[in-house]
Design a protein around this motif. Structure first.
Motif, short mmCIF file in Angstrom:
data_model
loop_
_atom_site.label_atom_id
_atom_site.label_comp_id
_atom_site.label_asym_id
_atom_site.label_seq_id
_atom_site.Cartn_x
_atom_site.Cartn_y
_atom_site.Cartn_z
N SER A 27 3.60 79.77 41.08
CA SER A 27 2.50 80.49 40.44
C SER A 27 1.67 81.29 41.45
CB SER A 27 1.59 79.53 39.67
OG SER A 27 0.90 78.68 40.56
N LEU A 28 1.92 81.08 42.74
CA LEU A 28 1.17 81.82 43.76
C LEU A 28 1.61 83.28 43.79
CD1 LEU A 28 1.30 79.28 46.71
CD2 LEU A 28 -0.62 79.72 45.18
N ARG A 29 0.68 84.17 44.00
CA ARG A 29 0.99 85.59 44.17
C ARG A 29 1.18 85.87 45.65
NH1 ARG A 29 -3.85 87.41 40.22
NH2 ARG A 29 -2.80 86.89 38.29
N GLN A 30 1.70 87.03 45.94
CA GLN A 30 1.89 87.42 47.34
C GLN A 30 0.55 87.37 48.07
OE1 GLN A 30 3.92 91.12 47.87
NE2 GLN A 30 3.77 91.04 50.08
N GLY A 31 0.52 86.75 49.25
CA GLY A 31 -0.70 86.67 50.03
C GLY A 31 -1.58 85.49 49.68
N GLU A 32 -1.16 84.65 48.72
CA GLU A 32 -1.94 83.48 48.36
C GLU A 32 -1.37 82.23 49.01
OE1 GLU A 32 -3.77 84.73 44.02
OE2 GLU A 32 -2.12 83.30 44.07
N TRP A 33 -2.26 81.31 49.38
CA TRP A 33 -1.89 80.09 50.07
C TRP A 33 -2.70 78.94 49.51
CZ3 TRP A 33 2.03 80.56 53.50
CH2 TRP A 33 2.32 81.86 53.93
N ILE A 34 -2.16 77.73 49.65
CA ILE A 34 -2.86 76.53 49.19
C ILE A 34 -3.60 75.91 50.37
CG2 ILE A 34 -2.56 74.20 48.26
CD1 ILE A 34 -0.05 75.31 46.81
N VAL A 35 -4.83 75.51 50.11
CA VAL A 35 -5.64 74.76 51.07
C VAL A 35 -5.98 73.45 50.37
CG1 VAL A 35 -7.83 74.68 52.32
CG2 VAL A 35 -6.57 76.83 52.17
N GLN A 36 -5.72 72.33 51.04
CA GLN A 36 -5.96 71.03 50.43
C GLN A 36 -7.44 70.87 50.12
OE1 GLN A 36 -3.70 69.52 49.17
NE2 GLN A 36 -1.87 69.71 50.39
N PRO A 37 -7.80 70.31 48.99
CA PRO A 37 -7.03 69.45 48.09
C PRO A 37 -6.45 70.17 46.89
CG PRO A 37 -9.33 69.21 47.54
CD PRO A 37 -9.24 70.21 48.67
N GLY A 38 -5.97 71.38 47.03
CA GLY A 38 -5.36 72.10 45.91
C GLY A 38 -6.09 73.38 45.56
#
Length: 98
Positions: A72-83
Motif C-alpha cells: 500500500s506504500l507509494r513511491q517515496g514512502e517508508w515505514i517508521v516504527q510503530p507503524g
C-alpha cells in the motif's frame, strides 16, 4: 479500425520483499507533534542517518497477517516504527551547505 500502441505497460513491480526493506531505522524525530499512536507522539518530520528528510503522511495499513502492508506504500514512502508512514520531502540531506 483499432489503433495499437507499440508500447506495452510494464507489470506492477513485485513487492514480495521482506518488510524490513521498507522500514526507516535510526531516525531523528523533529517538528511539532501532530498526533499520538499507542500513547507515543507522532512528529511531523523525521531525518535519517544520511540527513534525508521525511514528512508524516499517515498510519501504515495492515496485511492479513497483521504486519504492515508494504504494497500500500507509494513511491517515496517508508515505514517508521510503530507503524507510521513518512514520505520523502526531498533527495538532499537536511544539513546541506547553503
Amino acid at each position: 479500425m483499432k489503433i495499437r500502441s507499440a508500447f506495452k505497460l510494464a507489470p506492477k513491480q513485485s513487492r514480495n520483499l521482506p518488510t524490513e526493506y521498507f522500514i526507516l531505522a535510526n531516525v531523528r524525530f523533529e517538528g511539532q507533534v501532530v498526533g499520538y499512536l499507542a500513547g507515543r507522539p507522532i512528529r511531523e518530520t523525521v531525518t535519517d542517518g544520511s540527513g534525508l528528510r521525511y514528512r508524516f503522511v499517515g498510519v501504515a495499513a495492515r496485511n492479513a497477517g497483521g504486519g504492515p502492508d508494504v504494497q500500500s506504500l507509494r513511491q517515496g514512502e517508508w515505514i517508521v516504527q510503530p507503524g507510521l508512514v513518512y514520505a520523502s520531502i526531498d533527495d538532499a540531506p537536511a544539513n546541506r551547505a547553503a
